[in-house]
Write a protein that holds these residues in place. Structure first.
Motif, short mmCIF file in Angstrom:
data_model
loop_
_atom_site.label_atom_id
_atom_site.label_comp_id
_atom_site.label_asym_id
_atom_site.label_seq_id
_atom_site.Cartn_x
_atom_site.Cartn_y
_atom_site.Cartn_z
N TRP A 60 4.55 6.26 4.04
CA TRP A 60 3.90 7.36 4.76
C TRP A 60 4.95 8.42 5.13
O TRP A 60 4.75 9.62 4.98
CB TRP A 60 3.25 6.76 6.00
CG TRP A 60 2.57 7.66 6.95
CD1 TRP A 60 3.09 8.17 8.09
CD2 TRP A 60 1.24 8.14 6.87
NE1 TRP A 60 2.15 8.93 8.73
CE2 TRP A 60 1.01 8.93 8.00
CE3 TRP A 60 0.20 7.97 5.94
CZ2 TRP A 60 -0.21 9.56 8.24
CZ3 TRP A 60 -1.01 8.60 6.18
CH2 TRP A 60 -1.20 9.37 7.32
N ALA A 61 6.11 7.91 5.62
CA ALA A 61 7.21 8.82 5.99
C ALA A 61 7.68 9.60 4.77
O ALA A 61 7.90 10.81 4.84
CB ALA A 61 8.37 8.02 6.58
N VAL A 62 7.79 8.89 3.63
CA VAL A 62 8.19 9.56 2.40
C VAL A 62 7.18 10.66 2.04
O VAL A 62 7.55 11.78 1.69
CB VAL A 62 8.30 8.54 1.24
CG1 VAL A 62 8.48 9.26 -0.08
CG2 VAL A 62 9.43 7.58 1.50
N LEU A 87 1.40 4.63 0.72
CA LEU A 87 0.75 5.75 1.41
C LEU A 87 1.29 7.09 0.93
O LEU A 87 0.79 8.14 1.33
CB LEU A 87 0.93 5.63 2.93
CG LEU A 87 -0.04 4.65 3.61
CD1 LEU A 87 0.13 4.72 5.10
CD2 LEU A 87 -1.47 4.95 3.24
N ILE A 97 0.87 -1.18 0.00
CA ILE A 97 0.00 0.00 0.00
C ILE A 97 0.90 1.22 0.00
O ILE A 97 1.68 1.44 0.93
CB ILE A 97 -0.91 0.03 1.24
CG1 ILE A 97 -2.02 -1.02 1.14
CG2 ILE A 97 -1.54 1.39 1.42
CD1 ILE A 97 -3.16 -0.66 0.24
N LEU A 148 11.62 8.73 10.64
CA LEU A 148 10.71 7.58 10.61
C LEU A 148 11.19 6.56 9.59
O LEU A 148 11.25 5.36 9.85
CB LEU A 148 9.30 8.08 10.27
CG LEU A 148 8.19 7.04 10.17
CD1 LEU A 148 8.02 6.29 11.46
CD2 LEU A 148 6.88 7.72 9.79
N LEU A 149 11.56 7.06 8.40
CA LEU A 149 12.03 6.19 7.33
C LEU A 149 13.30 5.44 7.74
O LEU A 149 13.42 4.23 7.54
CB LEU A 149 12.30 7.05 6.09
CG LEU A 149 12.56 6.34 4.78
CD1 LEU A 149 11.39 5.45 4.43
CD2 LEU A 149 12.78 7.37 3.68
N ARG A 169 7.32 -7.11 4.36
CA ARG A 169 6.79 -6.44 5.56
C ARG A 169 5.75 -5.40 5.17
O ARG A 169 6.03 -4.21 5.15
CB ARG A 169 7.94 -5.77 6.32
CG ARG A 169 8.93 -6.76 6.91
CD ARG A 169 10.32 -6.20 7.05
NE ARG A 169 10.39 -4.97 7.84
CZ ARG A 169 11.47 -4.20 7.90
NH1 ARG A 169 12.56 -4.52 7.22
NH2 ARG A 169 11.48 -3.11 8.63
N MET A 185 3.97 0.34 4.50
CA MET A 185 3.00 1.43 4.66
C MET A 185 3.62 2.59 5.44
O MET A 185 3.53 3.75 5.05
CB MET A 185 1.77 0.95 5.44
CG MET A 185 0.73 0.28 4.63
SD MET A 185 -0.69 -0.12 5.68
CE MET A 185 -1.82 1.15 5.19
N VAL A 186 4.24 2.24 6.57
CA VAL A 186 4.80 3.29 7.42
C VAL A 186 5.93 4.02 6.67
O VAL A 186 6.03 5.25 6.73
CB VAL A 186 5.31 2.70 8.75
CG1 VAL A 186 6.00 3.76 9.58
CG2 VAL A 186 4.17 2.10 9.52
N ALA A 187 6.75 3.25 5.92
CA ALA A 187 7.87 3.87 5.21
C ALA A 187 7.36 4.83 4.12
O ALA A 187 7.85 5.96 4.00
CB ALA A 187 8.75 2.80 4.59
N LEU A 211 3.10 -3.97 6.54
CA LEU A 211 2.78 -2.84 7.41
C LEU A 211 3.94 -1.84 7.45
O LEU A 211 3.73 -0.62 7.45
CB LEU A 211 2.46 -3.32 8.83
CG LEU A 211 1.12 -4.04 9.00
CD1 LEU A 211 0.88 -4.36 10.46
CD2 LEU A 211 -0.03 -3.21 8.46
N ASP A 212 5.18 -2.37 7.45
CA ASP A 212 6.32 -1.47 7.47
C ASP A 212 6.44 -0.68 6.17
O ASP A 212 6.84 0.48 6.17
CB ASP A 212 7.61 -2.25 7.71
CG ASP A 212 7.78 -2.60 9.18
OD1 ASP A 212 6.98 -2.07 9.98
OD2 ASP A 212 8.67 -3.38 9.52
#
Lengths: 294, 372
Positions: free
Chosen positions: A98-100, A37, A35, B329-330, A89, A94-96, A91-92
């Motif tokens: 999202w951070a971008v 984000l 996904i 975060l990244l 991974r 997604m978080v990565a 979920l990770d």
């Protein structure tokens, strides 16, 4: 009193918006289980590329191509540097992404300021009776249909499409058969990015060009992906049709906000009662018909 | 577990025992002594700084409660929620509406449980539809994100008279001013919290919740949560109803986020739709990821550190805060997925064991999952 022509145009508009918002996200998710984000930010980049080019005096079709190209490059860099490390991974990833997205939004604000001067909507309006509707936005539904058909042809009728689908179905076997799966993932991600960029480029003339503009596509994009189900193109088409009519109806009757609420509500109901999503219903139906005809 | 059963040491061990277990880091005597010292310092903090400074730090601490709510939902039960701010916002707005409408100290007191209940109910309802609809993994994350986006759109358009509940206008983009300070009691005999006292209230709440959660995650239910995170299918085969476990944790997370929202609304006497913004929705995910999502303490420490840093940058007028946060975060996701605090803890314990300061037989290491 609801005007039927109004409602029809609004449906075309909603259909185009949902399909175009979702298609890049849906292809990347359907093919790679990632996904993205930063999807909203990809749309923003497409819009920025187009607007900057158009403001520099380039004709609109070329400016749109510029927007798409810029987004493709960003997508390529992102996939090569970050996404490929996180395939296992979800979920990770997604978080990565999202951070971008966070860094890109704020980065755009720092570099280009709080907004760009927007380019006008081309083609004027269709007038009927006391109403009128933007010609450009109606035309976009045609573009959305073309994008769906184009993606369908690419993924079913080309060598690349067959290899890409083989990779999704069974990466190990595909690799054993000589498919360079890494390259397939990269190519799929770049195609998804290009489509997100195209969405931004196409909608650039119709909206305010601000760093956070991508978030106005996210509700439609996510709802379409969630309700579409596992078959990407079919799902996106069905979601565009179903959600588009609901959105058009509720927006027409109660305003745009209620249109969004209705979308969310329908999405939750579909998830609760149709676990396979909209495309799952069609796949089931087709299987049942085949079984009965045997 | 209580190695020395005689005298003060034994008593100390027995006191710590309910809070210890393999699901939390920091189970050694050294940790608990450190914890007592750290608590004493943080409680004494307002005596040495201005009331303004204490109030400012209280904001970071109440965010810590929001971080704990995500830590337990995501870090322990494996449910990634971008929607903790939804429950936070619901409770904040509800607290404002109820307390302003009732207009008395007793009203403010009543508004607290009402607001937390509303947040809990919203989380329960959303959780029911998701988990009993067998929605899992990335889809939960997407749906909670969509709910956040929709709530932002909703609250932003509530300007105007028709969006008035009782005597309180919701206020659209302008938000809802005039929310009273937190108070407990009836007219004439009440405790009102502001400045230093508010700081102490938030800190006490945080300490109680932190220790409560330590007991929870080291209990049988806590093990079930962690098992669901690790392997849903196997847990189901063992006879657990994973939907119930997830719904329970998610609802608890909603209640905690809700309480944090109540504290927030009364802290600034104000709330606006920015609590539903993407930026704010991001922050709990950042705090918990950077600090270490499988560690309650990690999320807390990271929250205070990151929020302090963001404030320093914005005070100096820099626009780079969110870029730095994004890059941080990244970096953590790619290079140190377990998070900073569990990593530091693991290294520190390793060094101490090598030098013979810590008895390796005592359960002093991070969870096995974190060590992987």
């Amino acid at each position: 009193m609801v005007n039927a022509t109004n409602l029809f145009f609004q449906f075309l508009d909603s259909f185009a918006f949902i399909v175009l918002s979702a298609i890049g996200l849906a292809i990347i998710f359907g093919m790679m289980d990632v996904i993205n984000l930063a999807h909203g930010e990809f749309i923003m980049i497409g819009a920025y590329g187009t607007t900057l080019a158009a403001n520099a005096g380039v004709p609109l079709p070329v400016a749109i191509a510029v927007g798409v190209a810029v987004t493709m490059v960003v997508g390529l860099i992102l996939e090569r540097t970050i996404i490929k490390r996180l395939y296992e991974r979800p979920l990770d990833s997604m978080v990565a992404t999202w951070a971008v997205g966070l860094a890109l939004t704020q980065g755009a604000r720092i570099v280009f300021g709080n907004s760009l001067s927007s380019i006008g909507v081309p083609f004027g309006a269709i007038t009927y009776g006391e109403f009128s509707y933007s010609m450009y936005r109606v035309l976009l539904s045609g573009v959305a249909a073309l994008v769906l058909v184009g993606a369908y042809l690419v993924f079913t009728r080309t060598e690349f499409g067959v290899r890409a689908r083989a990779t999704i179905q069974d990466a190990d076997t595909a690799q054993a058969m000589g498919v360079e799966t890494d390259r397939m993932y990269t190519a799929t991600f770049v195609i998804g990015s290009a489509l997100a960029g195209l969405t931004g480029a196409l909608y650039a003339p119709t909206m305010a060009i601000v760093p956070g503009m991508g978030s106005s596509f996210l509700v439609e994009a996510f709802v379409a992906v969630v309700t579409g189900g596992s078959s990407v193109l079919l799902g996106t088409t069905l979601a565009g049709g179903t959600l588009g009519s609901i959105n058009a109806l509720f927006s027409n009757l109660y305003g745009t906000f209620m249109g969004k609420i209705a979308l969310l509500f329908v999405a939750v109901l579909i998830l609760r009662f149709l676990p396979g999503g909209l495309s799952g219903v069609v796949t089931d139906l087709r299987e049942r018909m085949e079984r009965e005809s045997v | 577990m209580s190695g020395a059963s005689n005298g003060l040491l034994g008593l100390f061990d027995r006191l710590c025992e309910p809070f210890n277990g393999s699901n939390t880091i920091g189970n050694s005597r050294a940790f608990w002594v450190g914890a007592v010292v750290a608590l004493a310092i943080t409680f004494a903090y307002p005596l040495f700084v201005s009331a303004y400074q204490a109030g400012n730090t209280a904001l970071f601490l109440l965010y810590g409660l929001l971080a704990l709510s995500l830590s337990v939902v995501w870090g322990y039960a494996g449910v990634l929620s971008f929607g903790q701010v939804v429950f936070f916002g619901f409770a904040g707005y509800t607290f404002g509406i109820v307390s302003i409408n009732l207009g008395s100290t007793l009203g403010t007191t009543l508004a607290i449980p009402v607001a937390v209940l509303v947040a809990t109910a919203v989380a329960g309802l959303l959780g029911y539809f998701m988990f009993y609809g067998n929605v899992s993994g990335v889809f939960v994350a997407i749906i909670t994100l969509v709910v956040t986006l929709v709530m932002q759109t909703f609250m932003a358009q509530t300007a105007g008279d028709k969006w008035t509940i009782g005597e309180v206008p919701l206020g659209g983009f302008n938000g809802m001013p005039g929310i009273p300070n937190l108070a407990v009691g009836v007219e004439g005999a009440a405790l009102t919290f502001s400045g230093d006292t508010f700081y102490w209230l938030v800190l006490s709440t945080l300490v109680v919740v932190y220790f409560g959660l330590r007991v929870l995650v080291n209990s049988r239910f806590g093990y079930a949560m962690v098992a669901v995170r690790e392997d849903e299918d196997r847990v189901e085969m063992l006879g657990y109803d994973i939907r119930k476990v997830k719904l329970g944790v998610f609802t608890l997370g909603g209640a905690l986020a809700g309480f944090s929202g109540v504290l927030y609304a009364s802290w600034g006497n104000y709330i606006d739709p920015s609590v539903y913004s993407l930026t704010f929705a991001t922050m709990p995910v950042v705090w918990v990821t950077v600090g270490g999502r499988e560690s309650l303490l990690g999320g807390l420490v990271a929250t205070v550190a990151i929020e302090w840093f963001r404030q320093q940058l914005s005070v100096t007028g820099s626009e780079w805060a969110m870029v730095v946060v994004g890059v941080l975060l990244l970096t953590i996701v790619l290079a140190l997925p377990e998070g900073i605090i569990p990593y530091v803890h693991r290294k520190a314990v390793g060094v101490l064991q090598q030098r013979g300061f810590v008895d390796p037989d005592r359960p002093a290491t991070a969870t096995e999952e974190a060590a992987e």
